[in-house]
Design a protein around this motif. Structure first.
Motif, PDB file in Angstrom:
ATOM      1  N   PRO A 124     -92.141  47.765  14.916  1.00  0.00           N
ATOM      2  CA  PRO A 124     -91.342  46.541  14.685  1.00  0.00           C
ATOM      3  C   PRO A 124     -90.792  46.460  13.256  1.00  0.00           C
ATOM      4  N   GLU A 128     -86.995  45.695  12.326  1.00  0.00           N
ATOM      5  CA  GLU A 128     -86.577  44.585  11.463  1.00  0.00           C
ATOM      6  C   GLU A 128     -85.658  45.088  10.342  1.00  0.00           C
ATOM      7  N   ASP A 154     -94.650  46.404  21.697  1.00  0.00           N
ATOM      8  CA  ASP A 154     -94.966  44.973  21.634  1.00  0.00           C
ATOM      9  C   ASP A 154     -93.731  44.149  21.997  1.00  0.00           C
ATOM     10  N   GLN A 156     -93.348  41.059  22.831  1.00  0.00           N
ATOM     11  CA  GLN A 156     -93.259  39.739  22.214  1.00  0.00           C
ATOM     12  C   GLN A 156     -92.709  39.838  20.787  1.00  0.00           C
ATOM     13  N   ALA A 157     -93.247  40.776  20.016  1.00  0.00           N
ATOM     14  CA  ALA A 157     -92.807  40.928  18.621  1.00  0.00           C
ATOM     15  C   ALA A 157     -91.335  41.330  18.561  1.00  0.00           C
ATOM     16  N   GLU A 160     -89.031  38.459  19.481  1.00  0.00           N
ATOM     17  CA  GLU A 160     -89.010  37.500  18.373  1.00  0.00           C
ATOM     18  C   GLU A 160     -88.078  37.959  17.257  1.00  0.00           C
ATOM     19  N   LEU A 161     -88.114  39.261  16.949  1.00  0.00           N
ATOM     20  CA  LEU A 161     -87.222  39.813  15.923  1.00  0.00           C
ATOM     21  C   LEU A 161     -85.766  39.636  16.328  1.00  0.00           C
ATOM     22  N   TRP A 187     -92.405  34.966  25.789  1.00  0.00           N
ATOM     23  CA  TRP A 187     -91.983  35.904  24.743  1.00  0.00           C
ATOM     24  C   TRP A 187     -90.544  35.641  24.307  1.00  0.00           C
TER      25      TRP A 187
END
Ligand SMILES: *Cc1c(COP(=O)(O)O)cnc(C)c1O
Length: 379
Positions: A124, A128, A154, A156-157, A160-161, A187
Motif C-alpha cells: 500500500p 500511495e 489488503d 480495505q487499505a 481507502e487509498l 471497505w
C-alpha cells in the motif's frame, strides 16, 4: 467425430479453478429452461441479485451476473469505468494484474503500474506514493486474491487509498469471494467483479459484478459511449435493472443462472463466516501436511491465500509428469505455475466444494507418494 455422449471422468478439482460443483447445483442447472423475459424468470433474477448483494456484503443497486467468465467481468468494469485518455493506477503482482494493464491500454487509457514481486501482496505504501504522483488518475485497480501466485492483498487499505486520492476503486475478487472476507460496502470498494467457478463452486461462465452508486453515476456522466455494446452497463442496467422496466438486451444464460442461484443458496445455508473459517482451517491443515513432506510455500504465511496454496516444486521432481500422475492415478487436478513461475510451482486450490477435509487428506497423500516419501509422513 464420435456419436457417443461425452461422459467426463470424476475429478477432484484442486487447481486454480474451476472447483468441484455440488450435485445439487448441477441438478439445478438441469431444470427446465424458461424464457428469460418470463415474469417468473424476472422474479428469479431479483432473487439472484439479492443473493449476490448478500455475498458481496453490499446494498449496491447495480449488482448482477455478467454473462461471461471472470475475464468478461474484468473487461466489463474497465470499459465502463474508463474512457480513452483516462489514467488508471494498476497494481501488478501476478498474471491478473498484467491482464488488467493490457485491458486498460487496449481501450486507449493510460496504465500507471505499481509492481510488486510475484508471490507478495500489493504494497500500500508504493500505491500511495504513486497516487500522490499521479493526480490525473481516476481509477485504482487491484487484484484482491492473485490466483497466479496465491498472495492476498489488503482490499480495505487499497480502497481507502483510492478514496483519499479521489479515485474510484476496482477490486478483482474472483478468487476471494466466498473463500475469504470480501466487504464491498464497509471497505468502500466502488466496483468489483468475481467468477462463479472458484470459491462459489458454480459452473464456470458467469461473472458477478457490483458497482457503487458513485461509480454508476461516473458511468452515466461519460463523455464517450462505452466501446463495447454488449458490456455497456447503461444498456445492461435496463435488462438487469429495476423491477418491471426490463427490456431485451441479450438472452441470459438461463440454466447457468439456476446453478449460480443454487450455489449461493448452499453458501447461505452454511453461512459466509463459516465458509471463510472452513477455508482457513483446512488450508492450515494442508500446510502442515505439505510442509511435513518437505515442501516450501512461495508466499509468506501472513500474505497467503487459504484457497490457493502455492508450493515450490522440488528440484528432484518433474513438474509436468508429477501433475499428470496425480490426474491419472488419483483423479486430482492441481494447477501449474504461470508466467515466470511456470515449471517451478504447484498451485493447490482449496476452493468452495473442493475445500473438504477428505480432499486435503487425499491430495496430501497423493503428493507424498509422488515425492516418493512414505505416505505416513503426511498423517
Ligand atoms: C480466474 C481468475 C480470473 C479470470 O476468470 P475466468 O473465469 O478464468 O475468466 C480473473 N482474476 C482472477 C484473480 C482469477 O483467479
Amino acid at each position: 467425430m464420435s456419436n457417443k455422449a461425452f461422459m467426463p471422468p470424476k475429478r477432484l478439482l484442486m487447481g486454480p479453478g474451476p472447483s468441484n460443483v455440488a450435485q445439487r447445483v448441477l441438478n439445478a442447472g438441469g431444470r427446465p429452461t424458461i424464457g428469460h423475459l418470463d415474469p417468473v424468470f424476472m422474479e428469479f433474477m431479483d432473487d439472484l441479485k439479492g443473493l449476490l448483494r448478500w455475498v458481496f456484503r453490499t446494498s449496491n443497486t447495480l449488482t448482477m451476473p455478467v454473462s461471461g467468465p471472470g475475464t468478461a467481468g474484468m473487461e466489463a468494469c474497465f470499459v465502463n469505468l474508463l474512457e480513452p485518455g483516462d489514467t488508471a493506477v494498476i497494481c501488478r503482482n501476478g498474471v491478473f494484474g498484467q491482464r488488467m494493464v493490457e485491458m486498460v491500454e487496449r481501450l486507449g487509457a493510460r496504465a500507471v503500474v505499481v509492481d510488486d514481486d510475484w508471490g507478495r501482496a500489493v504494497d500500500p505504501q508504493k500505491v500511495e506514493d504513486t497516487l500522490r504522483q499521479t493526480p490525473e488518475a481516476s481509477l485504482l485497480a487491484f487484484v484482491h486474491a492473485e490466483t497466479s501466485t496465491g498472495a492476498q492483498s489488503d482490499g480495505q487499505a487499497l480502497a481507502e487509498l483510492a478514496r483519499r486520492y479521489d479515485c474510484l476503486s476496482l477490486m478483482d475478487c474472483v478468487t476471494s469471494l466466498g473463500g475469504t472476507p470480501v466487504e464491498i460496502d464497509s471497505w468502500g470498494v466502488d466496483a468489483a467483479y468475481s467468477g462463479t467457478q472458484k470459491c462459489l463452486s458454480a459452473p464456470p461462465g458467469l461473472s458477478p459484478v457490483t458497482v457503487s452508486d458513485a461509480a454508476a453515476e461516473h458511468i452515466r456522466q461519460r463523455r464517450t459511449p462505452v466501446q463495447s455494446w454488449f458490456m455497456d452497463f447503461r444498456l445492461v442496467m435496463n435488462y438487469w435493472g429495476s423491477e418491471g422496466r426490463r427490456s431485451y438486451h441479450h438472452t441470459a444464460p438461463v440454466n447457468a443462472l439456476y446453478g449460480l442461484h443454487e450455489a449461493l443458496l448452499a453458501l447461505h445455508e452454511e453461512g459466509l463466516e463459516a465458509a471463510w473459517d472452513r477455508h482457513a482451517r483446512l488450508s492450515a491443515d494442508l500446510r502442515t501436511r505439505l510442509e511435513g513432506l518437505g515442501l516450501h510455500y512461495l508466499v509468506p504465511q501472513a500474505e497467503s491465500l487459504p484457497q490457493l496454496n502455492t508450493v515450490r516444486v522440488p528440484q528432484s521432481v518433474d513438474d509436468a509428469a508429477a501433475r499428470l500422475a496425480l490426474l491419472r492415478e488419483d483423479g486430482i487436478e492441481i494447477g501449474a505455475g504461470l508466467g515466470p513461475l511456470a515449471g517451478s510451482v504447484w498451485r493447490i486450490g482449496l476452493m468452495g466444494e473442493s475445500c473438504r477435509a477428505e480432499s486435503v487428506e487425499h491430495c496430501a497423500r497423493a503428493i507424498g507418494r509422488i515425492l516418493q516419501l512414505p505416505a505416513e509422513a503426511t498423517a
